[in-house]
Design a protein around this motif. Structure first.
Motif, PDB file in Angstrom:
ATOM      1  N   ALA A 145     -22.676 -74.721-194.577  1.00 24.15           N
ATOM      2  CA  ALA A 145     -21.932 -74.834-193.318  1.00 24.15           C
ATOM      3  C   ALA A 145     -21.195 -73.533-193.032  1.00 24.15           C
ATOM      4  O   ALA A 145     -21.171 -73.045-191.891  1.00 24.15           O
ATOM      5  N   SER A 146     -20.619 -72.956-194.089  1.00 28.12           N
ATOM      6  CA  SER A 146     -19.893 -71.705-193.892  1.00 28.12           C
ATOM      7  C   SER A 146     -20.836 -70.595-193.420  1.00 28.12           C
ATOM      8  O   SER A 146     -20.546 -69.867-192.476  1.00 28.12           O
ATOM      9  N   LEU A 147     -22.000 -70.508-194.076  1.00 27.95           N
ATOM     10  CA  LEU A 147     -22.929 -69.432-193.722  1.00 27.95           C
ATOM     11  C   LEU A 147     -23.479 -69.592-192.314  1.00 27.95           C
ATOM     12  O   LEU A 147     -23.755 -68.616-191.618  1.00 27.95           O
ATOM     13  N   LEU A 148     -23.622 -70.843-191.903  1.00 29.42           N
ATOM     14  CA  LEU A 148     -24.172 -71.074-190.566  1.00 29.42           C
ATOM     15  C   LEU A 148     -23.103 -71.020-189.488  1.00 29.42           C
ATOM     16  O   LEU A 148     -23.403 -70.909-188.311  1.00 29.42           O
ATOM     17  N   SER A 149     -21.844 -71.117-189.901  1.00 31.08           N
ATOM     18  CA  SER A 149     -20.779 -71.278-188.903  1.00 31.08           C
ATOM     19  C   SER A 149     -20.601 -70.010-188.081  1.00 31.08           C
ATOM     20  O   SER A 149     -20.932 -68.916-188.505  1.00 31.08           O
ATOM     21  N   GLY A 150     -20.048 -70.236-186.913  1.00 32.89           N
ATOM     22  CA  GLY A 150     -19.738 -69.119-186.021  1.00 32.89           C
ATOM     23  C   GLY A 150     -20.963 -68.314-185.664  1.00 32.89           C
ATOM     24  O   GLY A 150     -20.910 -67.096-185.594  1.00 32.89           O
TER      25      GLY A 150
END
Ligand code: FMN
Ligand code: SF4
Ligand code: FES
Lengths: 428, 777, 157
Positions: free
Chosen positions: B463-468
């Motif tokens: 989720a972090s890597l895909l976020s923003g």
């Protein structure tokens, strides 16, 4: 108008009641009415600030900064949390008024802080309480609990849908934490070292958030102003010096204590209220606004009225309203030695002129007092003082210099006698 | 852009800048102590007070923001009076011991005092004396000299990320100190030496060894990790006296790691090899270069003749220069062997399509918004890169970690997947799977990862890597040394690339050594028929040629390497030090370390950096490129006639070498994404064992970090063994074993036993990331 | 290291501050620890620092900055006399002399039986009631006279 009577008292009027500190006493006499009205009518913040401006309330913590103006510096549309902070660190030698507000009228301070929180859009408030008054810290915590139980604090205050809470933060022995940014550092759990300004607390305060800091007496005056109107407060005092003010009188008077009287009252009247100078002695000198204020001679003082402007004209400051009275038995060298030790001991140590300079000043005065003075010492004291004053991060530097410069200026003869004769002129 | 006037000069400067910045831009020097461009503003020394028109009091230039139309006077009477006043205060309690102070000659206080101090002090009260503090083997203290600028404290809080020094006390009783005496152990601790503007914190090893004005200052490059920190080597009487940072904003900023700073001690140590040695009937004797080299040429020639070139193995350290590695490879290929490698610690010998590198400029690390760090003990591997990552995190980057241990990275970590090494493939696959479930395209690995089940930690990382994903973010997947050493390194690489692509991130390798990238570019790698380092030690050769390499410590399987080298028919070691080759080699050839030869390294961002020798080679030691030149000629191999290192470099690194940087993975078989059973070892290279120089530096070896390696295990295992923390355990890997003290670390993954590699006391053990058993000793 | 009651008190202090600002409770936590243990050893300070998730040296900075923390053992009864100017004018000097004579110790000293420690304090914010002293940091006694001091000392066990 009678002096020091309930009519003119803004903060200490509860003393005429049997249980001055209780919530019942406070509410039975109009307490929390102002808050209720504001919450019920959803009074706009601008209107409250305008009222405070009208009152000409000036900060009671020492600098005398106009409170309404200070409040108007808080950013309106800030996205994150904001705070109000009350300064009950009262550590300035001679000052003991805020303790009495907490002892005898805690709810008025609570109400004042809630109104401030409402006006400034704060999520919470902290009252920083001087380390040595632990009993008052505990009693204020009890008063807060009382207010919480009464629905005056916490979630959905008085059914208004507005949340706000207050907490006490207890100091533990550091005068510098009275300086507002040192105080913020201390709440953050650090050494109490003042911050460089700008940025000012209104933009970067507690936890880096917009914060307004006021003295206890300042905040406790707010409910009175909101109930009786800014104009009424202004009329208690004199133009540009609104309201009554608590004067803490200590030293060589017969009845040391707190006297809450209108600003502009002649010093002579205040002295009389405090029972006058000890019998058999005459007035020698007065420090009119806490130990940091320059000392004034008896003559200069007797010509003053007790307000910011009059005392400033006489070359000193009203400061926190702490009046230290000294009679003819006082050795001015010894008195200065004790004050200089205080500033040396209390310097936070971060900035060079204060850390090094206060020790230097103290050591010279100490030498003079102990018969080791040299003729050049007095000029050296003034020279060192000039290198400290104005060059430091906070005003402690100036505060340390104020007494030295004024004692030497007004009582130079006494210092010279000490240096020359290696003993005291007063005892001689 | 506000326009301001400073000492009569008009300048435009960006809003938000300070008067100090403006002065800097205008080329005006304002004296200062507490101000440091890399640290937060303290505004406490008050040395920088200047006059500002309309301001009632002098203002500190370092903290005063510029405003349009501001008029600043830095040398007016008012400013100078204030500055002189401050100087007087600083000096009243400062010992006037410049003649015996190590900082003498390079002291900011001394420099500024000469300009400002009154001739005689008017201070006649007793001076303050401050008790010394013991900060361990690297930093000496003279705390009476401290001027309370707080730079060292802010460095810990803001750059190191660890507050090791504080300023307890109040007023003039304030003293800089650590909480507990003796140990300041952060990997960047030595930087406080330059930060300290006076002689309160100085280098302990350098103490009293030279005066600053006796030193000549020579530029060089750190020979340790892959960052390529720029250094200045200080030399006296043809001897390296100390190493300090050379500022390069693009690489090391103004910092260096302790390893960079104190490694030099090894260069003057007794462990230096200073003459060629030949072993005769089991005994060493000194030999002339001529004799030694002829002997080597003769033996290698005969082994090639009798057994074929494939009987020869060639191992070079990635800490050797481009020039040396190039000639070494040329020599070995000339002899006909393809068993060439520099990747001593790697289990997987797959040769990539190009040289693996950071994938971006080093400075870009500061600007990352999302990071996945795979298999890296980064504070030990890359102390300064870890620092840049911390700055990124401070500015809001989300750092995610896949590792076998939840080590303290001294910054906020967004999410961690902690698993034993054999489960890392599965871990990456889980992250990929979670991204896939979120709709990301995993390309070639899509099928393989669709079979795994993603856990919560993997989901958080995904989720972090895909976020923003607005395209404005800067993202990276960084592969650390442990992942590079992993038996399934190639598969990890392929998965990491798939994740990076799906996230819009750059894939980067944290090159472990000063010249890892250079070695790959030059091709210090096995040819198609050749064996990689791990294989050529596992399948013994008759002869080995070692260039700066210590396989007995640095190999993936040190125990096997040791046995193989002892069993070899002929070993020649080119080395700057008396290594363990004394036990197994036949010839030792003394070569010059980086300070005694010209050379180049290519750092992790693919930047070549050349340097000159700064002192003469010690004893009979010779630059390795010259030694290799002679050997090539003795073996009658063509193309060794170089006149100087520059000529070698020109051939070694063609102008378009950058095209050789390529992180594209090879196709990987991802059939088994399951982890192994049982306990596994995590064997990292400790920071001060990275290379032959660091491991022979006495000050570095005296640090806490270099203490006897412990066996770190979790509480459960500790209880299971029935042994108290600190007790001794026997660690076994097949027939290999070591007896070491045991310590508890509950941040380790299940079934993980952490035992450092590359250390003499653990060199009897086997695979760095292999199965292991532990029992009470 | 600290009792459940002390930890509960610290936890109560923690509720005053935003969850990510646990360090704000360090002054209170050190005070609470000192009340329980009598003084603040390095171990105690380290414990408090860990409890609040802050560096031990930062907690030590706090413990050494504020006067009322005791970094060395003190007697069962610590008597801190304000000697600042207003109190001095109101007779603190005489009380100091009396205390020292009666206990046979100077400032910053502890009686041999460990019963009393004498300290000199700065302004306690109650000058009008001076001379005054603080008993074990938290209880103020004002309008001191030699007689009232004698009585007080007797009551301190
Ligand atoms: C050294 C120093 C000590 C101070 N001590 C106090 C104090 O004890 N109480 C206080 O209210 N203000 C104190 N102040 C002033 C505060 O910094 C600040 O001006 C004040 O709390 C603002 O409140 P006011 O505007 O209501 O007066 C001190 C300032 C300095 C420089
Ligand atoms: S003036 Fe004194 S108390 Fe104020 S910041 Fe400077 S050192 Fe600290
Ligand atoms: S450099 Fe500006 S106050 Fe120190």
């Amino acid at each position: 108008m009678s002096l020091n009577t309930p009519d003119t008292q803004v903060c200490l009027w509860t003393l005429q009641h049997a249980e001055p500190a209780s919530l019942a006493t406070y509410t039975a006499n109009g307490g929390y009415e102002a808050l209720k009205k504001i919450l019920a009518e959803k009074t706009p913040a601008e209107a409250i600030i305008a009222e405070v401006k009208t009152s000409a309330l000036r900060g009671r913590g020492g600098a005398g900064f106009p409170t309404g103006l200070k409040w108007s510096f808080m950013p309106r549309n800030f996205a994150g949390d904001k705070y109000v902070v009350c300064n009950t660190d009262e550590g300035e030698p001679g000052t003991f008024k805020d303790r009495d507000i907490i002892r005898f009228n805690p709810h008025q301070l609570i109400e004042g802080m809630i109104i401030a929180g409402y006006t400034l859009g704060a999520v919470a408030g902290y009252n920083y309480i001087h380390g040595e008054i632990f009993e008052e810290y505990e009693s204020w915590e009890r008063a807060l609990e009382e207010a919480r139980v009464a629905g005056l604090l916490g979630k959905n205050i008085l059914g208004s849908g507005w949340d706000f809470d207050l907490h006490a933060h207890h100091g533990y022995g550091a005068y510098i934490c009275g300086e507002e940014t040192a105080l913020l550092e201390s709440i953050e759990g650090k050494k109490g070292q003042p911050r460089f300004k700008p940025p000012f607390p209104a933009s970067y305060g507690l936890y880096g958030k917009p914060t307004t800091i006021n003295n206890t007496e300042t905040l406790a005056s707010i409910p009175w102003i909101m109930r009786h109107g800014g104009q009424a407060f202004l009329e208690l005092g004199k133009p540009n010096n609104g309201g009554s003010k608590i004067f803490s009188i200590s030293g060589h008077v017969n009845k040391p204590g707190n006297y809450e009287i209108p600003l502009g009252t002649p010093f002579a009247d205040l002295l009389e209220m405090a029972g006058g100078v000890r019998s058999g002695h005459t007035l020698k000198a007065v420090i009119p606004g806490g130990s940091s204020a320059p000392v004034l001679t008896a003559e200069a003082m007797m010509a003053c009225t007790m307000d910011f402007d009059s005392i400033a004209r006489a070359g000193s400051m009203l400061g926190s309203g702490a009046v230290i009275v000294m009679d003819d038995s006082v050795c001015m060298v010894k008195a200065l030695e004790r004050l200089s030790y205080f500033y040396f001991e209390e310097s936070c140590g971060q900035c060079t002129p204060c850390r090094e300079g206060t020790g230097w000043l103290y050591r010279i005065v100490h030498r003079i007092e102990h018969g080791q003075g040299r003729p050049e010492d007095l000029d050296e004291l003034l020279r060192i003082g000039k290198n400290i004053g104005g060059n430091t991060i906070c005003a402690l530097g100036e505060a340390a210099v104020g007494p030295v410069a004024s004692f030497v200026k007004h009582f130079r003869k006494e210092f010279e006698y000490h240096i020359e004769h290696k003993k005291c002129l007063v005892g001689a | 852009m506000p326009l301001i006037e400073i000492d009569g000069k008009q300048i435009n400067i960006e809003a938000g800048a300070t008067v100090m910045d403006a002065a800097h831009q205008a080329g005006i020097v304002i004296p200062h102590f507490c101000y440091h461009k890399k640290l937060s503003i303290a505004a406490s020394c008050r040395m920088c007070l200047v006059e500002v028109e309309k301001a009632p009091k002098p203002l500190p230039a370092c903290a005063t923001p510029v405003t349009d139309g501001m008029k600043v006077m830095t040398r007016s009477i008012k400013a100078i009076t204030a500055q002189k006043g401050v100087m007087e205060f600083l000096l009243i309690n400062h010992p006037l011991d410049c003649p015996i102070c190590d900082q003498g000659g390079e002291c900011q206080l001394q420099d500024i005092a000469v300009g400002y101090g009154g001739s005689a002090s008017r201070y006649s009260e007793p001076k303050r004396v401050v008790k010394e503090k013991d900060l361990g083997p690297l930093i000496a203290t003279d705390m009476t000299r401290c001027i309370h600028c707080s730079r060292c404290v802010r460095f810990g809080q803001e750059i190191a990320g660890l507050m090791e020094l504080g300023m307890p006390g109040r007023g003039e009783h304030t003293e800089v100190m650590p909480f507990l005496e003796t140990q300041v152990s952060h990997e960047l601790s030595g930087n406080v030496i330059e930060l300290c503007p006076v002689g309160a914190l100085t280098s302990k090893p350098f103490r009293y060894s030279a005066r600053s004005w006796e030193l000549s200052r020579r530029k060089s490059v750190s020979p340790h990790d892959g960052l390529g920190a720029n250094i200045q080597v200080h030399v006296k009487n043809d001897r390296v006296m100390r190493v300090v940072p050379r500022e390069n904003e693009a690489i090391n900023e103004c910092w260096i790691a302790d390893r960079d700073r104190y490694g030099y001690d090894a260069l003057n140590s007794d462990e230096r090899l200073t003459s060629p040695l030949l072993k005769e009937n089991g005994h060493w004797r000194e030999a002339s270069w001529q004799e030694a080299l002829e002997h080597v040429a003769d033996r290698l020639g005969r082994i090639r003749e009798s057994q074929g070139a494939a009987a020869i193995g060639a191992l070079a350290s990635p800490h050797q220069t481009v020039e040396e590695l190039y000639l070494f490879t040329k020599l070995m290929r000339g002899l006909g062997t393809e068993n060439i490698d520099h990747r001593l610690a790697q289990a997987d010998a797959t040769v990539g399509v190009g040289a693996r590198w950071l994938g971006m400029p080093i400075t870009e690390i500061d600007t990352l918004d999302r990071v996945l760090l795979v298999g890296s003990t980064i504070r030990q591997e890359q102390p300064l890169l870890a620092q840049r990552l911390r700055q990124a995190v401070k500015h809001g980057a989300q750092l995610n970690v896949l590792h076998a241990a939840g080590d303290d990275l001294l910054c906020k970590v967004n999410a961690r997947l902690i698993a034993k090494p054999s489960a890392w493939l599965n871990g990456l696959a889980q992250i990929a799977r979670a991204m896939q479930e979120a709709g990301a395209d995993l390309g070639a690995v899509a099928g393989a990862v669709s079979l795994v089940v993603a856990g919560d930690n993997a989901r958080a990382i995904a989720a972090s890597l895909l976020s923003g994903n607005s395209g404005g973010e800067n993202k990276a997947v960084l592969i650390g040394a442990l992942a590079q050493n992993h038996p399934a390194a190639n598969e990890l690489h392929a998965l990491a690339q798939a994740i990076a692509t799906a996230a819009g991130a750059t894939l980067g390798f944290l090159s472990p050594a000063a010249n890892s990238v250079g070695a790959q570019l030059i091709g210090v790698l096995p040819g198609p028929e050749g064996l990689g380092a791990h294989a050529m030690l596992a399948e013994p050769r008759s002869a080995y040629v070692l260039l700066g390499a210590e396989p007995e410590l640095d190999a993936y399987d040190a125990a096997a390497a040791n046995a193989t080298l002892h069993g070899a028919e002929f070993v020649v070691a080119l080395s700057a030090f008396k290594t363990a080759a004394l036990d197994y080699a036949d010839v030792l050839l003394p070569i010059a370390p980086f300070t005694e030869t010209a050379g180049s390294y290519v750092n992790m961002e693919g930047r070549p950096q050349s340097f000159h020798g700064v002192v003469k080679p010690l004893g009979e030691a010779r630059p390795a490129w010259k030694v290799l030149r002679v050997l090539g000629n003795l073996l009658s191999l063509g193309g060794f006639d170089y006149d100087n290192a520059e000529a070698v470099r020109a051939d070694a690194l063609p102008t378009d070498f950058v095209a050789g940087l390529n992180n594209t993975p090879l196709a990987a078989d991802l059939l088994t994404l399951n982890s192994g059973d049982g306990l596994e070892r995590v064997g990292e290279t400790p920071q001060h064992q990275l290379d032959p120089i660091a491991r022979r530096s006495r000050p570095l070896q005296a640090t806490v970090d270099a203490a006897v390696p412990a066996v770190w295990i979790g509480s459960e295992l500790l209880t299971g063994l029935g042994i108290a923390e600190g007790g001794m355990v026997r660690v076994r890997q097949g027939g290999a074993e070591a007896i070491l003290p045991v310590r508890r670390d509950d941040r380790l993954a299940v079934d993980t036993v952490r035992v450092a590699a590359a250390h003499p006391l653990t060199a009897t053990l086997g695979a760095r990331l292999g199965p292991v058993s532990v029992e009470k000793a | 290291m600290l009792s459940a009651e002390s930890l509960a008190q610290i936890d109560r202090e923690l509720t005053k501050y935003p969850p990510e600002q646990k360090q704000s409770a360090v002054m209170a936590a050190l005070r609470i620890a000192q009340v329980e243990l009598g003084w603040l050893s390095r171990d105690t300070i380290e414990f408090v620092a860990h409890y609040l998730g802050m560096p031990a040296i930062a907690a030590y900075e706090v413990a050494t900055f504020y006067n009322m923390y005791d970094l060395a053992p003190v007697g069962r009864n610590k008597v801190t006399l304000c000697t600042n100017l207003p109190c001095q004018l109101q007779g603190a000097d005489k009380i100091a002399e009396h205390l020292q004579g009666k206990l046979g110790i100077g400032f910053n000293e502890t009686t041999a039986d460990g019963r009393y420690t004498l300290k000199e304090g700065e302004c306690m914010g109650a000058c009008g009631h001076g001379p005054l002293c603080l008993h074990n940091n938290h209880k103020m006694h004002d309008h001191l006279t030699p007689e009232s001091v004698d009585k007080l000392l007797d009551e301190m066990k």
